[in-house]
Design a protein around this motif. Sequence first.
Motif, PDB file in Angstrom:
ATOM      1  N   GLU A  84       0.844  -1.191   0.000  1.00 53.10           N
ATOM      2  CA  GLU A  84       0.000   0.000   0.000  1.00 53.10           C
ATOM      3  C   GLU A  84       0.882   1.245   0.000  1.00 53.10           C
ATOM      4  O   GLU A  84       0.651   2.199  -0.746  1.00 53.10           O
ATOM      5  CB  GLU A  84      -0.907   0.001   1.230  1.00 53.10           C
ATOM      6  CG  GLU A  84      -1.850   1.178   1.322  1.00 53.10           C
ATOM      7  CD  GLU A  84      -2.978   1.096   0.310  1.00 53.10           C
ATOM      8  OE1 GLU A  84      -3.576   2.148   0.015  1.00 53.10           O
ATOM      9  OE2 GLU A  84      -3.277  -0.007  -0.199  1.00 53.10           O
ATOM     10  N   LYS A  85       1.904   1.230   0.868  1.00 48.54           N
ATOM     11  CA  LYS A  85       2.899   2.299   0.934  1.00 48.54           C
ATOM     12  C   LYS A  85       4.277   1.674   1.138  1.00 48.54           C
ATOM     13  O   LYS A  85       4.409   0.619   1.759  1.00 48.54           O
ATOM     14  CB  LYS A  85       2.615   3.274   2.087  1.00 48.54           C
ATOM     15  CG  LYS A  85       1.364   4.126   1.902  1.00 48.54           C
ATOM     16  CD  LYS A  85       1.532   5.159   0.786  1.00 48.54           C
ATOM     17  CE  LYS A  85       0.299   6.043   0.655  1.00 48.54           C
ATOM     18  NZ  LYS A  85       0.434   7.021  -0.447  1.00 48.54           N
ATOM     19  N   ILE A  86       5.301   2.360   0.614  1.00 50.43           N
ATOM     20  CA  ILE A  86       6.690   1.958   0.805  1.00 50.43           C
ATOM     21  C   ILE A  86       7.349   3.029   1.665  1.00 50.43           C
ATOM     22  O   ILE A  86       7.495   4.187   1.237  1.00 50.43           O
ATOM     23  CB  ILE A  86       7.423   1.818  -0.549  1.00 50.43           C
ATOM     24  CG1 ILE A  86       6.696   0.811  -1.445  1.00 50.43           C
ATOM     25  CG2 ILE A  86       8.881   1.410  -0.335  1.00 50.43           C
ATOM     26  CD1 ILE A  86       7.135   0.871  -2.901  1.00 50.43           C
ATOM     27  N   LEU A  87       7.700   2.671   2.885  1.00 49.56           N
ATOM     28  CA  LEU A  87       8.292   3.614   3.829  1.00 49.56           C
ATOM     29  C   LEU A  87       9.808   3.520   3.741  1.00 49.56           C
ATOM     30  O   LEU A  87      10.375   2.432   3.840  1.00 49.56           O
ATOM     31  CB  LEU A  87       7.824   3.304   5.251  1.00 49.56           C
ATOM     32  CG  LEU A  87       6.320   3.042   5.440  1.00 49.56           C
ATOM     33  CD1 LEU A  87       6.003   2.745   6.902  1.00 49.56           C
ATOM     34  CD2 LEU A  87       5.502   4.211   4.945  1.00 49.56           C
ATOM     35  N   ILE A  88      10.477   4.651   3.553  1.00 54.68           N
ATOM     36  CA  ILE A  88      11.937   4.634   3.379  1.00 54.68           C
ATOM     37  C   ILE A  88      12.629   5.396   4.506  1.00 54.68           C
ATOM     38  O   ILE A  88      12.189   6.461   4.918  1.00 54.68           O
ATOM     39  CB  ILE A  88      12.350   5.207   2.003  1.00 54.68           C
ATOM     40  CG1 ILE A  88      11.804   6.630   1.786  1.00 54.68           C
ATOM     41  CG2 ILE A  88      11.872   4.287   0.885  1.00 54.68           C
ATOM     42  CD1 ILE A  88      12.311   7.303   0.502  1.00 54.68           C
ATOM     43  N   THR A  89      13.737   4.824   4.998  1.00 55.67           N
ATOM     44  CA  THR A  89      14.486   5.448   6.088  1.00 55.67           C
ATOM     45  C   THR A  89      15.433   6.522   5.585  1.00 55.67           C
ATOM     46  O   THR A  89      15.887   7.355   6.360  1.00 55.67           O
ATOM     47  CB  THR A  89      15.307   4.393   6.850  1.00 55.67           C
ATOM     48  OG1 THR A  89      16.150   3.698   5.922  1.00 55.67           O
ATOM     49  CG2 THR A  89      14.405   3.397   7.554  1.00 55.67           C
ATOM     50  N   SER A  90      15.747   6.480   4.301  1.00 54.67           N
ATOM     51  CA  SER A  90      16.654   7.452   3.701  1.00 54.67           C
ATOM     52  C   SER A  90      16.055   7.941   2.392  1.00 54.67           C
ATOM     53  O   SER A  90      15.566   7.142   1.584  1.00 54.67           O
ATOM     54  CB  SER A  90      18.021   6.801   3.447  1.00 54.67           C
ATOM     55  OG  SER A  90      18.828   7.632   2.641  1.00 54.67           O
ATOM     56  N   LYS A  91      16.092   9.245   2.163  1.00 58.23           N
ATOM     57  CA  LYS A  91      15.542   9.796   0.922  1.00 58.23           C
ATOM     58  C   LYS A  91      16.302   9.275  -0.299  1.00 58.23           C
ATOM     59  O   LYS A  91      15.755   9.224  -1.397  1.00 58.23           O
ATOM     60  CB  LYS A  91      15.570  11.322   0.975  1.00 58.23           C
ATOM     61  CG  LYS A  91      14.616  11.888   2.028  1.00 58.23           C
ATOM     62  CD  LYS A  91      14.763  13.384   2.184  1.00 58.23           C
ATOM     63  CE  LYS A  91      13.847  13.899   3.299  1.00 58.23           C
ATOM     64  NZ  LYS A  91      14.033  15.349   3.563  1.00 58.23           N
ATOM     65  N   PHE A 100      17.010   6.308  -0.905  1.00 58.33           N
ATOM     66  CA  PHE A 100      16.442   5.024  -1.352  1.00 58.33           C
ATOM     67  C   PHE A 100      15.481   5.197  -2.530  1.00 58.33           C
ATOM     68  O   PHE A 100      15.222   4.262  -3.282  1.00 58.33           O
ATOM     69  CB  PHE A 100      15.680   4.352  -0.212  1.00 58.33           C
ATOM     70  CG  PHE A 100      16.562   3.659   0.800  1.00 58.33           C
ATOM     71  CD1 PHE A 100      17.927   3.824   0.807  1.00 58.33           C
ATOM     72  CD2 PHE A 100      15.997   2.822   1.750  1.00 58.33           C
ATOM     73  CE1 PHE A 100      18.725   3.180   1.735  1.00 58.33           C
ATOM     74  CE2 PHE A 100      16.782   2.171   2.686  1.00 58.33           C
ATOM     75  CZ  PHE A 100      18.151   2.349   2.678  1.00 58.33           C
ATOM     76  N   LYS A 101      14.934   6.398  -2.662  1.00 60.76           N
ATOM     77  CA  LYS A 101      13.856   6.625  -3.628  1.00 60.76           C
ATOM     78  C   LYS A 101      14.301   6.280  -5.045  1.00 60.76           C
ATOM     79  O   LYS A 101      13.554   5.650  -5.810  1.00 60.76           O
ATOM     80  CB  LYS A 101      13.404   8.081  -3.550  1.00 60.76           C
ATOM     81  CG  LYS A 101      12.157   8.395  -4.351  1.00 60.76           C
ATOM     82  CD  LYS A 101      11.669   9.815  -4.047  1.00 60.76           C
ATOM     83  CE  LYS A 101      10.404  10.129  -4.823  1.00 60.76           C
ATOM     84  NZ  LYS A 101       9.880  11.479  -4.508  1.00 60.76           N
ATOM     85  N   LYS A 102      15.524   6.669  -5.420  1.00 59.98           N
ATOM     86  CA  LYS A 102      16.024   6.439  -6.777  1.00 59.98           C
ATOM     87  C   LYS A 102      16.032   4.948  -7.103  1.00 59.98           C
ATOM     88  O   LYS A 102      15.571   4.520  -8.154  1.00 59.98           O
ATOM     89  CB  LYS A 102      17.423   7.029  -6.925  1.00 59.98           C
ATOM     90  CG  LYS A 102      18.052   6.846  -8.297  1.00 59.98           C
ATOM     91  CD  LYS A 102      19.398   7.569  -8.370  1.00 59.98           C
ATOM     92  CE  LYS A 102      20.025   7.420  -9.760  1.00 59.98           C
ATOM     93  NZ  LYS A 102      20.464   6.039 -10.027  1.00 59.98           N
ATOM     94  N   SER A 103      16.558   4.129  -6.185  1.00 62.49           N
ATOM     95  CA  SER A 103      16.627   2.686  -6.410  1.00 62.49           C
ATOM     96  C   SER A 103      15.238   2.093  -6.571  1.00 62.49           C
ATOM     97  O   SER A 103      15.014   1.247  -7.443  1.00 62.49           O
ATOM     98  CB  SER A 103      17.347   1.999  -5.242  1.00 62.49           C
ATOM     99  OG  SER A 103      17.186   0.594  -5.311  1.00 62.49           O
ATOM    100  N   ILE A 104      14.306   2.531  -5.744  1.00 65.94           N
ATOM    101  CA  ILE A 104      12.943   1.988  -5.793  1.00 65.94           C
ATOM    102  C   ILE A 104      12.251   2.366  -7.096  1.00 65.94           C
ATOM    103  O   ILE A 104      11.592   1.539  -7.736  1.00 65.94           O
ATOM    104  CB  ILE A 104      12.143   2.456  -4.555  1.00 65.94           C
ATOM    105  CG1 ILE A 104      12.729   1.818  -3.280  1.00 65.94           C
ATOM    106  CG2 ILE A 104      10.663   2.117  -4.695  1.00 65.94           C
ATOM    107  CD1 ILE A 104      12.196   2.391  -1.999  1.00 65.94           C
TER     108      ILE A 104
END
Length: 402
Positions: free
Chosen positions: A171-178, A180-184
């Motif tokens: 439903e949501k992907i929670l990331i600990t580091s901004k 991470f967004k590029k890889s996802i």
Amino acid sequence: MKILIVTQYFYPENFKSNDMAFELQKRGHEVTVLTGIPNYPEGEIYDGYSFSENREQIINGVKVIRALLLPRGKGGGIRIFLNYFSWAFFASLKARKLSSREKYDAIIVHEPSPITQFYPALTIKKIHKTPIYFWVMDLWPESLEIAGGVKNKLVLNFFTKMVQKFYNESEKILITSKGFKKSILEKGNYEDKIEYFPNWAEDTISSGNLVYAIPELPDGFKVMFAGNIGEAQDMESIMQAALQLKKNTDIKIILVGDGRKMSFVHDFIKEHSLQETVYTMGRFPVEAMASFFNAADILLVSLKDDPIFNLTVPAKVQAYMSSGKPIMAMLNGEGAENIKEAGCGFTVPAGDGGQLAQRIAEAAQKNKEELNIMGLNGKSFYEKNYKMEECISNLEKIISKK
């Protein structure tokens, strides 16, 4: 809400899943945790637990259900693989059984490695359509390739497809580091699913109120590293810095923790006669960290230089900030940028032991007032950005939106 947290690691193991579960329960939610039999990081099952003992518990009001697994043992590749997949298999069986008698409003998957922790949550989603909130703390298959040394393209492609499936089902992907967004986003169009959800420090550290009896520390300027002493932490570069600082006997490097690289550290100390400047304290509970940090002059954090670690903000950055002590960082990326933004310490490039030695020597010459100001800057930055209460309040908003 009725919330299920799925994670291979839970109390008495020390992970953020503990804080999350206990805080949500304290706020009036009904929380169940589906987890494993505690054996991390030593690889041996903890006293008081077994394949038949304490498989179901109530801890601080949280219902804890423990699925079988093969313990990690000494941490060899095959043993860790079996540890990961055995838990995913048996936890999925538990999840199926659990879903026959319980229905949840939300499932939170807490994912430090391995990615396979998602499977039990997926089992329940398939039955009840329960939304899954995937807290990604480790990027796969990148971690498998870089930290695990796996180069086989078939294996990496297999895990890439697995990760894409899990992201699709979230439903949501929670990331600990901004970062991470590029890889996802490289794995699919998940822009609308991504939410920033950073780490926080344990209350016992951030409050600084708990006094824990720790061993006597050496006199001098104390540079303290606390946490896992493993491959990712680049102990080689830290030891090279220690070697360069050997003649400056007033500087003491103190290592609190244990891990796979501890035997290397002990051998290096012995080989280069660093017994007067490098001290290994062993592992202590998180409750002891505030006392250790209070005794330090500066706190050391490091990560190797590689594409994944450069996207990562080590959880100890937040913990160090919360303690009000200045930070010495040998790392790249978002973690280093946070320290610069906060004005709470010194940064050198990842893997640069020579520059680390120079900056430690410089820090040792600064007056106490300058160092205290840096520490207070970090504390203030932590209070504004990383307090657990604020993070959990944000999590409540995220999971109640559906």
